[in-house]
Enzyme design. Structure first.
Site, mmCIF file in Angstrom:
data_model
loop_
_atom_site.group_PDB
_atom_site.id
_atom_site.type_symbol
_atom_site.label_atom_id
_atom_site.label_comp_id
_atom_site.label_asym_id
_atom_site.label_seq_id
_atom_site.Cartn_x
_atom_site.Cartn_y
_atom_site.Cartn_z
ATOM 1 N N LEU B 64 0.871 -1.176 0.000
ATOM 2 C CA LEU B 64 0.000 0.000 0.000
ATOM 3 C C LEU B 64 0.908 1.226 0.000
ATOM 4 O O LEU B 64 1.313 1.702 1.049
ATOM 5 C CB LEU B 64 -0.919 0.000 1.228
ATOM 6 C CG LEU B 64 -1.857 1.193 1.380
ATOM 7 C CD1 LEU B 64 -2.930 1.190 0.308
ATOM 8 C CD2 LEU B 64 -2.531 1.196 2.757
ATOM 9 N N ALA B 65 1.224 1.696 -1.211
ATOM 10 C CA ALA B 65 2.141 2.832 -1.302
ATOM 11 C C ALA B 65 1.391 4.108 -0.943
ATOM 12 O O ALA B 65 0.304 4.359 -1.444
ATOM 13 C CB ALA B 65 2.707 2.935 -2.713
ATOM 14 N N HIS B 66 1.986 4.878 -0.036
ATOM 15 C CA HIS B 66 1.351 6.137 0.344
ATOM 16 C C HIS B 66 2.373 7.004 1.068
ATOM 17 O O HIS B 66 3.406 6.517 1.508
ATOM 18 C CB HIS B 66 0.135 5.905 1.230
ATOM 19 C CG HIS B 66 0.455 5.268 2.559
ATOM 20 N ND1 HIS B 66 0.922 3.982 2.663
ATOM 21 C CD2 HIS B 66 0.370 5.741 3.818
ATOM 22 C CE1 HIS B 66 1.104 3.684 3.945
ATOM 23 N NE2 HIS B 66 0.784 4.744 4.675
ATOM 24 N N ALA B 67 2.074 8.276 1.193
ATOM 25 C CA ALA B 67 2.933 9.185 1.958
ATOM 26 C C ALA B 67 2.026 10.145 2.702
ATOM 27 O O ALA B 67 0.809 10.048 2.619
ATOM 28 C CB ALA B 67 3.890 9.926 1.034
#
Lengths: 470, 147
Positions: B64-67
């Site tokens: 789950l790519a996120h920033a």
């Protein structure tokens, strides 16, 4: 269990009943202070019903809930209505006794019939047993508990009377301060001090009696100690409470702060006694009842030429209380959760390097009491992606396991609140989490969706609760 | 924003890439083209993994790519990309990653229901396997909506 742990247990039980309801106390304090200040009929009409019914019942519910969940809360409130109706005084002690104890009784009853109820009848039997036991306890409260507590008021009032007639005025604090905290202040103020003061007024033109109970010094001393040395919710609430108490004259607002940390009564007594001693030395008095007991109404009622001396005396009593309260408030921080103390001790003995060592951290975990957990923080770097997902999954699993009273929230590691009970986070973030927080229960996961640690945590919480229940 | 609002244009199928950084870069192109993120958001997503380790790999084969919001998230949005071949994120037992979900969120809460629905599907092994192996974006979306 050692005596110390027992007392801490008792203290944390009391604060468990009071802290969740601080908001209601604030609401009542604000309505009362404003209602009296602007003399508004609508606002004033709230004062008595809220104090008589709402606040004690909330405390009873919280007390019952802590012992036996929502069902325990319900029966605690039902039983408490009995002491409320059966007495003329505010029934906080009654609520604090009956709330938890009736929940405990119901729990024992449920255990005794466990497994004997035919399937499909559980809900019916549960409601009927709550109704019957709750109703019976309410009547018992009316008939026996209420008179017992009322006679306690009589004892306290008698003590004050005795000391006054024997010219031991400063010692009246020994009775007045504990009585106030138990919400028996009106019984003493209006029952004894006002009549005595009125008599003196006729003879001397002023009376010190009006100052004994209305002196806001000890209360503000306690609240100041919380403002400077408290923690979390109680610290934040202390500011508003201080204003309502000192300027609004609603002393009731500081009572919960003492109830959740009973040794503070000592600080109150010392402050009250030294204030009264100063009053006696200065020979000051009021020319009428200062009601509510705010600094403003006291100044208005002060006899000519006594104002400065009264302020000095109040200041002295607040400083005395404040100084004695500091260590007590500081100490209470550690007993917030019963075993944090010993966990901290342990960490101290092990030295600094233990912080890095996860082995030791796990040991701390085994000492953590999970029975009281109500909030679980799920932390990740941003606090909105993986932690949100994991928090949702864990919340669902808790609910599926029948645990409805624990809330899982997601948060960025950097925003972790000061007070955490359980923190779940990913293996690779745990070092940062532990740097930010210590003395919590840590759960380290790798797989946010299918972590076996979730099941283990749920199992541990359930076991801890069962243990605490016995 | 719930799962049934996801359309085939939010899904990339069998993305070719050879390392995790490139995988995040390529899979987040959809969000960039839609104007849901600024390009610096992509760098931020990669940077957090360098700094904190592979904690964005949320379960077996799934990242789950996120920033953080302040790193250039413009709208709350979510897109999907399946990887062929699967890519190692140094995530141990959870490797290799076959599906990257790219999330941009402008606050901490509006996307929670969506994540809740999503986790139900991803915890179902059969369904997540079907997602990894979907032959087309339409098929992928169909599985998502099958709940």
């Amino acid at each position: 269990m050692s005596v110390k742990v027992k007392i801490q247990n008792f203290g944390s039980k009391l604060s468990g009943m009071v802290i969740p309801n601080l908001g209601a106390f604030m609401a009542w304090g604000i309505l009362t202070a404003v209602g009296i200040a602007i003399d508004n009929e609508v606002l004033r009409s709230f004062i008595v019903p809220m104090l008589t019914y709402l606040l004690p019942l909330l405390i009873a519910f919280a007390g019952g809930n802590a012992v036996y969940g929502f069902r325990g809360g319900v029966i605690g409130a039902v039983a408490t209505i009995g002491v409320i109706i059966g007495s003329d005084i505010t029934m906080f002690i009654g609520a604090m006794i009956l709330g938890p104890s009736s929940a405990w009784l119901l729990k024992k009853f449920d255990k005794s019939i466990d497994g004997k109820i035919p399937t499909g009848f559980e809900l019916l039997i549960n409601n009927i047993s709550s109704g019957l036991i709750g109703g019976a306890l309410a009547v018992i409260g009316y008939l026996f508990v209420a008179p017992a507590i009322s006679s306690l008021t009589g004892v306290l009032a008698g003590g004050v009377d005795f000391l006054v007639t024997h010219k031991l005025l400063p010692l009246t604090a020994v009775f007045i301060e504990p009585a106030k905290v138990l919400f028996l202040n009106n019984a003493i103020g209006q029952g004894i001090l006002t009549p005595l003061g009125t008599t003196q007024l006729a003879q001397l033109g002023k009376s010190v009696m009006f100052l004994l109970e209305s002196n806001p010094g000890p209360g503000i001393g306690v609240l100041l100690a919380y403002m400077f040395f408290g923690k979390g919710n109680s610290k934040a609430t202390a500011y508003g409470a201080g204003v309502i108490h000192f300027f609004g004259g609603i002393h009731e607002i500081y009572f919960p702060f003492v109830l959740m940390n009973p040794p503070l009564v000592i600080a109150l007594i010392a402050g009250g006694a030294s204030g009264t001693l100063m009053f006696s030395i200065f020979k000051v008095g009021l020319i009428g009842v200062a009601s509510p007991g705010s600094i403003i109404s006291i100044m208005m009622m002060a006899a000519e030429g006594d104002r400065l001396k009264i302020i000095i005396s109040i200041l002295v009593s607040s400083i005395v209380t404040f100084l004695i309260a500091i260590p007590l408030v500081k100490r209470a921080k550690n007993s917030d959760s019963q075993l944090k103390d010993s966990v901290k001790e342990m960490e101290k003995m092990k030295g600094k390097e233990s912080r890095i060592s996860s082995v030791f951290e796990n040991q701390a975990n085994t000492n953590y009491n999970l029975a009281d957990v109500k909030l679980i923080a799920y932390a990740c770097d941003a606090g909105l992606g993986s932690s949100a997902m994991g928090a949702g999954v864990l919340q669902k699993k808790l609910r599926a396991a029948g645990i409805d009273d624990i809330k899982v929230f997601h948060v960025a590691v950097n925003n972790l609140p000061a007070e955490c009970q359980v923190i779940v986070s990913h293996e690779s973030l745990m070092a940062r989490v532990k740097e930010k927080q210590s003395g919590c229960y840590f759960v380290e996961i790798v797989d946010y969706l299918n972590a076996p640690e979730y099941e283990q945590l749920i199992k541990d919480i359930k076991e801890a609760r069962e243990k605490a229940a016995d | 924003m719930l799962l049934d609002r996801i359309t085939a244009s939010d899904v990339l199928i069998q993305l070719k890439t050879d390392n995790w950084e490139d995988a995040i870069r390529k899979s987040s192109q959809t969000l960039l083209e839609k104007g849901s993120i600024e390009s610096r958001y992509i760098d931020a997503m990669i940077k957090v993994v360098h700094e904190n380790g592979p904690y964005i790999v949320i379960s077996k084969h799934i990242a789950l790519a996120h920033a953080r919001t302040e790193c250039g998230a413009l709208h709350t949005d979510i897109t999907f990309a399946t990887l062929d071949p699967a890519i190692h994120f140094n995530a141990g037992a959870l490797d290799p990653v076959k599906l990257i979900i790219t999330l941009s969120a402008t606050d901490a809460d509006t996307h929670l229901d969506l994540l809740g629905e999503l986790s139900d599907i991803l915890m179902d092994e059969e369904k997540s396997e079907a997602l990894f192996n979907a032959g087309s974006a339409e098929e992928f979306v169909q599985i998502l909506h099958s709940n």
